[in-house]
Structure formats: C-alpha cells, structure tokens
Motif scaffolding. Structure first.
Motif, mmCIF file in Angstrom:
data_model
loop_
_atom_site.group_PDB
_atom_site.id
_atom_site.type_symbol
_atom_site.label_atom_id
_atom_site.label_comp_id
_atom_site.label_asym_id
_atom_site.label_seq_id
_atom_site.Cartn_x
_atom_site.Cartn_y
_atom_site.Cartn_z
ATOM 1 N N CYS B 475 0.729 7.848 -2.954
ATOM 2 C CA CYS B 475 -0.269 6.770 -2.978
ATOM 3 C C CYS B 475 -1.661 7.334 -3.254
ATOM 4 C CB CYS B 475 -0.278 6.007 -1.663
ATOM 5 S SG CYS B 475 1.162 4.976 -1.481
ATOM 6 N N GLN B 476 -1.988 8.422 -2.596
ATOM 7 C CA GLN B 476 -3.302 9.034 -2.831
ATOM 8 C C GLN B 476 -3.457 9.437 -4.288
ATOM 9 O OE1 GLN B 476 -3.984 12.354 -0.279
ATOM 10 N NE2 GLN B 476 -4.220 11.124 1.564
ATOM 11 N N LEU B 477 -2.418 10.091 -4.782
ATOM 12 C CA LEU B 477 -2.462 10.569 -6.166
ATOM 13 C C LEU B 477 -2.734 9.415 -7.124
ATOM 14 C CD1 LEU B 477 -1.717 13.448 -7.385
ATOM 15 C CD2 LEU B 477 0.421 12.400 -8.069
ATOM 16 N N LEU B 478 -2.005 8.311 -6.933
ATOM 17 C CA LEU B 478 -2.101 7.202 -7.878
ATOM 18 C C LEU B 478 -3.408 6.439 -7.713
ATOM 19 C CD1 LEU B 478 1.608 6.022 -7.736
ATOM 20 C CD2 LEU B 478 0.489 7.354 -9.518
ATOM 21 N N VAL B 479 -3.821 6.220 -6.460
ATOM 22 C CA VAL B 479 -5.067 5.474 -6.235
ATOM 23 C C VAL B 479 -6.243 6.225 -6.849
ATOM 24 C CG1 VAL B 479 -6.707 4.759 -4.475
ATOM 25 C CG2 VAL B 479 -4.292 4.239 -4.193
ATOM 26 N N PHE B 480 -6.261 7.529 -6.664
ATOM 27 C CA PHE B 480 -7.409 8.269 -7.183
ATOM 28 C C PHE B 480 -7.328 8.479 -8.695
ATOM 29 C CE2 PHE B 480 -8.273 8.674 -2.815
ATOM 30 C CZ PHE B 480 -9.648 8.777 -2.746
ATOM 31 N N THR B 481 -6.122 8.430 -9.232
ATOM 32 C CA THR B 481 -6.012 8.398 -10.690
ATOM 33 C C THR B 481 -6.675 7.131 -11.209
ATOM 34 O OG1 THR B 481 -3.914 9.553 -10.560
ATOM 35 C CG2 THR B 481 -4.393 8.436 -12.611
#
Lengths: 78, 622
Positions: B475-481
């Motif tokens: 989730c972190q990876l995708l949100v910050f992408t």
C-alpha cells in the motif's frame, strides 16, 4: 467536479496517513518475517515508491530524448 | 471407451467447422463459445480422473517415434486451465466480428498452445510450436493495415528463426545422446550442451527477453482490436511454461528476468501507442515469471516458492492482461484512435469501460484483493528467501513502474487529462463489456480467494499473501507512486514519437541489405549471368559440330585478315560462302526452354513421386 476532486484528495491524504501509520505501528508491535535490513525502516516502501517513480520517469525520459525517441515516420523515411 | 480427448484438438478440429456456419451468425457465436466450454469440461473430467488423469501420458506412435501428445501433471494442468478459461473470455469479447477466418486463426492458435502445454516430447513440442507461430501470424495480419502486414512479416521471420533454433537444438541434443523426452535439461558449460543452448534460445525468443523480444511490442499492437487480446496470452506464457519445464533453476534467467521487468517499464514511459505501452508491460510482467524460473531450483523451499510464483503469476497475468487489452481495444473500437496524444477526456462517454479497465490495472499493479498481488509477491518473496537483494529491489521498482503506467498514466491520458473530450465516444458493444466484466470478476475472485489458485499449483503452497507486512508495504509503495505521479503528471503526456527498440537492427540494416541486393548486387549478378550464358551458348554451339565450328572460326579470322588486302568482290564472295556454312550450324535452334519455376516444379514432383514410392515400398515390406 470541484467537490469530487476535493473528496478524492481527502481520500488520498487519508491513504497516505494510514499507510504510513500502519507501517510504523506494524514495525513496533508485529514481529514480521524480514529478509533485508532496509525492510526494518518503517516507511521504506513509501520512500522507495516515491523515489523509484521519480527516477523511472526522469531516467526514461532522458534516455528517450537523448537517444531512443524518433519521429513517427522514422522507419518509412529511411 | 475413449481414453482421452486432447483439449487442443477440440480447438484445432473445431476451427474448421466455423467457415461452414457462414450466414448463421447466432449459431456461429454459440459454437465459438461452445468449444472452450467443451475443452473446460474435458479438463474438469481429467482432474476428476474420468479421462486421462494426472501423472498419465498419451502416446501416439509415428514413424517409429513414440510421440507423447499428452503428458498430464499439475504444471501442465494449471496452464491448460488458464488458457482455456481465458480463451472463453476472449471469444466472448470477439464474438461480434464477422470474419470467420479470424476465429479460425484464433482457435488454431489456442489449440496449438494447448498442444505445446501437453507435449511430452521434443518433436511434438516443435510441431505445435511452429503451428502456434503460423496461426498467430494470421491474427497479426488481420489488423488489415499496411503496418500490420509488414509487422506480421517481421513477426514470422523472428519466430521462424526461433523455430529453426528449436529444431536444430532438438536434433543436436538427440545426436549428442540426449533423450527425446521433454523434461528439465541438464545444464552446463561446454560444446556438448550446444543443442540445449539452442533450445533455450528458441524459448527465450518466444518469452521476449531483450534483446530478442522486440517482435512483441512490434507486432501485437498492429493486430485488430479483438486479435490483440488473443495474442497477449498464449505465445509468451506457453514459453514461460516450457522454461519452467526445461530450465528451472538456471541462474542466468534470474538476471534476465529482472532486467526484462525494468526494460518493459522504461520503454512504456516513452510509448505513445496505447496498446504498445501495454505490450511493453507484458515484457515487464513476463520478466517476473522468467526471474522466478531462474530461482526455481529443484528440491529447495525457495525454489518451489519461485516456481509456484511464476506459475501463479502467469495465471493471473493472462487474465488481467486480457482485461487491459480489452479495455484499450474498446477505446480503439469506439474512437478509432490509438495514440495517447489523440485521446483524452472521454471518461464521461465510457465510465463502465474505464472502471472495468481499472480492475485490470489494479491487478497488474498488485493491489491487495486483486490477483496480481497474490502471485507477483510470491516471486518477490522467493527472491527474498534466496537473499538476492538487488533482484528484490529491481522487482519492486518494476512494480512501481507498472502502477505508474498501466494504472495511472494510461487511464489518465485516455479518459481524463483534458477538460473537454477530444472526440465523441460511447460504450463498446455489450459482449465486449460482458467479457471485460467476466475476466475482471475472475481477477478479483482470485485476489480475494487465492486458495482457488494455490490449490492447483505444482508444489504445495506455504505462503500467506495477506500478511500485515506485505499488505502495508504494498500500500505504501502504491500510494507514494501515485503521489509522485500526481506531481509529475505534466511530464507524462504522450509525445508523437516512436521509440527505437532492438527491432531497429533488422528494420533499418535489413532495409539497407535489401537495397544493396536490389542495386549493386543485382547489377553484378545480371552482368555475370549475361556473360556466363554467352559462354555457355558458345559451348553449346561449338559442341554441336566442333569441326565445322573450328572451320567457321578459322574462315572468320581469315576473312578479317584478308579484307584490307583482297579485292572487294572476292571478299564479298568469301563472306557469302561463310554465311552458307554458318547456316548449316545455326546459333539458335528451335528448342523449348522451360523457365526455372517449371523446372523446380518438375523436380519437386519427381521427389514427391519418389517419396510416395518409398512409403508404399515400406508398407509392402512390413
């Protein structure tokens, strides 16, 4: 349109907040099975996602402008 | 009692009934959907042990070879399941088209892919491998544009090269004392492994490893709206299957796979053609699978995890990639435009298509609750188990890139990006929407209940995708992408350009070679030809009567020497005499000359007659 955008942005901020908070909490209270040292940094994935995205865009664009991108009839003309 | 019905044969033989249903559209539609259904029933019966069940083989003896047309085990069954299920969805998507032969090509293509999946020996594999290449060529050509036609030619040349490599590899492998059975090859360094290297090369061409993979992004986007959907699934994923079968645990593949995953991402940034962008993401996603195959060392927990991951990811990938191509196909269908620079702002016309597309986009990006998440993370997890830190980072970076393009840049550019729509649009035909809905549903179903997929994987699965750590990290990876995308979205507009890929090496220098052949080489050839023919003609003339010929030549020389000295009357008389002799040995004679094509035909006929005679002789003797 204006209102939906506002709602969406609110949603985005909530997502950012929750994911970061969850990352920190999980690091503190859960014993997760980790492979690498950097996974212990609570917001590693967030930083990696952000930096990775920027790097991909900048690096690929540079590669494209300098070298790989050509006009559309490149192959027909030659 | 029938021992087994080969599911591939259902498609291949079923295909040839399609043209007979001309004019009966409704019946044809039902029939085309019936074939995958029949194949699926066959697979179910096989899994229940009614027909040929797991662990068994189906052997046909042909010219002294025992060909294993059916090798049933867990691995071949998983791939067969997903090919059959996906083919149903794809036919639902393309049911409205009127071109029967496009259906035929698709059916033969799928049938031969199933042939590859069930092939237990290398000759059978080669046979279906070539059939797959030919059938898919016609799907490319059904794009019916000039660029589709030339892309098709390039496509078949690359695949013929691959096919020849495979055949040569198989023959050398047999010559070196290898067995005909198609199992994992013994791998090593040295000239005795040449056959195996060639086989691997053929597999790598089909799996689209750079620099051998440019054919994919070159040809797939040129196919028709419906044809491209078929192309996405079968060639590359059957190649992943044969890699799993033949080369598990070959370390080189780990690196090739990880490089491939990033290579696709980089090229997707630069791409303007919406389906070519998705095609580059096929390369990227197949990179995960190749990487997994490389880590799949037999008998290790991490190896089994990697093979399971590759297989599961192939399964998921076929489904979500179909949704993505269906979505972009729908856009092309209703707008007739295929470039990012020519699209934008049409969300209000086609919201359903958008949301169905987004299911595919969330799946490929690996959002929790979608099927990409439960399969991609297995490969990444396996790289962690092996301790490959660089590979792990590369694969995660490819995840970021995937979401950036398929999940953000592409839908943003196609459906939003502008305040006013660039053109009129509408929702595509109902069957297209239904197909997207069905495939999207399967993506979500597998994401929510991964056990359905995990239970049919080749090894027991010891992996829990929905651990807190995985979900939060993803989730972190995708949100910050997304955050980075939003900040840089102005940089991501399409530009009206094309991107050079390794197909440059055969597109431009190839052109130069042809130009060289047409110009200087042809001039030289015709010069040589003319002179050699002249020489040959002389010899023919000469050998008809060497004495007379010598005499003529002698007289000619004498005449030439005489002319300046002798009186003109005498010379004229002499010349007349010479003419008389010449007539007796004419330079041209009334004979029939066949052109080279007819001569070739005669030779071929002779060979055919000889072959038939040999065969009959063989039968009579035995």
């Amino acid at each position: 349109m204006k209102i939906t955008m506002r709602v969406l942005f609110l949603l985005l901020y909530i997502c950012i907040f929750v994911s970061v908070l969850a990352g920190i909490l999980a690091q503190l209270y859960l014993h997760m099975h980790l492979f690498f040292w950097w996974e212990e940094i609570p917001v590693f994935s967030a930083v990696y996602g952000f930096v990775g995205c920027v790097v991909i865009i900048v690096a690929s664009k540079a590669l494209g402008h300098r070298w790989l991108q050509k006009e559309e009839d490149y192959y027909e003309k030659r | 009692m029938i021992e087994w019905i080969h599911p591939g044969f259902i498609y291949i033989f079923g295909a040839f009934l399609v043209p007979f249903l001309k004019g009966r559209e409704r019946l044809k539609q039902v029939y085309v959907l019936l074939l995958p259904t029949l194949a699926f029933v066959t697979l179910i019966l096989m899994s229940k042990g009614v027909l040929l069940s797991e662990g068994k083989t189906w052997i046909v003896t042909f010219m002294g070879y025992e060909l294993i047309l059916g090798r049933i085990d867990l691995l071949s069954m998983v791939f067969a399941y997903v090919f059959v299920i996906a083919s149903f969805c794809m036919f639902l998507y393309s049911i409205h088209i009127k071109e029967d032969w496009q259906h035929v090509a698709a059916l033969v293509y799928i049938g031969s892919t199933l042939g590859v999946v069930f092939a237990g020996d290398l000759l059978t594999l080669f046979f279906f491998w070539e059939m797959m290449a030919c059938a898919s060529l016609f799907i490319v050509w059904y794009g019916k544009t000039k660029s589709a036609s030339s892309a098709g030619f390039r496509y078949i040349m690359v695949h013929s090269f691959g096919g020849v490599c495979l055949l040569a590899g198989v023959l050398i492998h047999l010559q070196n004392g290898g067995s005909l059975a198609f199992d994992s090859f013994t791998w090593g360094i040295g000239s005795e492994y040449l056959g195996i290297y060639l086989i691997l090369l053929a597999f790598l061409i089909n799996v689209a490893v750079p620099p051998l993979g440019a054919w994919l992004a070159d040809a797939y986007p040129e196919a028709s709206v419906t044809g491209a959907v078929f192309l996405t699934a079968f060639t590359t994923k059957s190649a992943v299957y044969v890699l799993i079968r033949g080369f598990p645990g070959v370390e080189m593949l780990i690196w090739l796979g990880a490089i491939m995953a990033l290579y696709g991402v980089v090229f997707a940034v630069l791409e303007n053609d919406i389906r070519r962008l998705l095609a580059y993401h096929i390369i990227s996603q197949v990179g995960y699978m190749v990487c997994g195959v490389g880590m799949g060392v037999f008998g290790t927990a991490a190896g089994e995890m990697a093979i399971n991951g590759s297989t599961a990811h192939a399964f998921s990938h076929i489904l979500y990639k179909a949704v993505l191509f269906m979505g972009m196909g729908a856009v092309i269908e209703v707008t007739g435009r295929r470039k990012l620079t020519e699209l934008g702002g049409i969300y209000k016309y086609m919201p359903i298509t958008f949301w169905l597309y987004m299911i595919g986009a969330f799946s490929i990006s690996g959002f929790p609750l979608f099927n990409g998440f439960i399969s991609k993370t297995m490969v990444v997890y396996a790289s962690g188990m092996w301790g490959y830190s660089t590979i792990w980072l590369m694969l995660e970076l490819a995840s970021v890139g995937t979401f950036l393009h398929t999940g953000l840049k592409l839908p943003w550019g196609v459906w939003f990006a502008r305040d006013t729509p660039v053109c009129e649009a509408r929702e595509p035909p109902l069957n297209m929407l239904a197909a997207m809905g069905l495939t999207g549903f399967l993506c979500v179903l597998l994401g929510v209940y991964p056990k359905i997929l995990y239970n049919i994987l080749p090894y027991p699965v010891h992996y829990e995708p929905y651990g807190a750590g995985h979900v939060i990290a993803m989730c972190q990876l995708l949100v910050f992408t997304f955050v980075a995308f939003w900040m840089l979205r102005d940089k991501l507009h399409g530009t009206p350009t094309i991107t050079l890929d390794t197909d440059w090496f055969y597109r431009l220098p190839g052109k130069w070679v042809i130009r060289f052949c047409k110009g200087p080489l042809m001039a030289f050839a015709s010069f040589m030809d003319r002179n050699v023919m002249k020489l040959a003609g002389f010899f023919v003339w000469f050998s008809k009567n060497p004495f007379a010929a010598l005499k003529i030549k002698g007289e000619e020389t004498r005449l030439k020497m005489e002319k300046p000295i002798a009186a003109s009357e005498e010379a004229v008389k002499h010349e007349r005499d010479l003419e008389e002799i010449r007539k007796r040995q004419p330079e041209r004679e009334p004979m029939v000359r066949l052109n080279i094509g007819t001569a070739m035909l005669l030779v071929l006929l002779l060979i055919a007659v000889y072959l038939i005679a040999m065969l009959i002789h063989g039968w009579l003797v035995t």
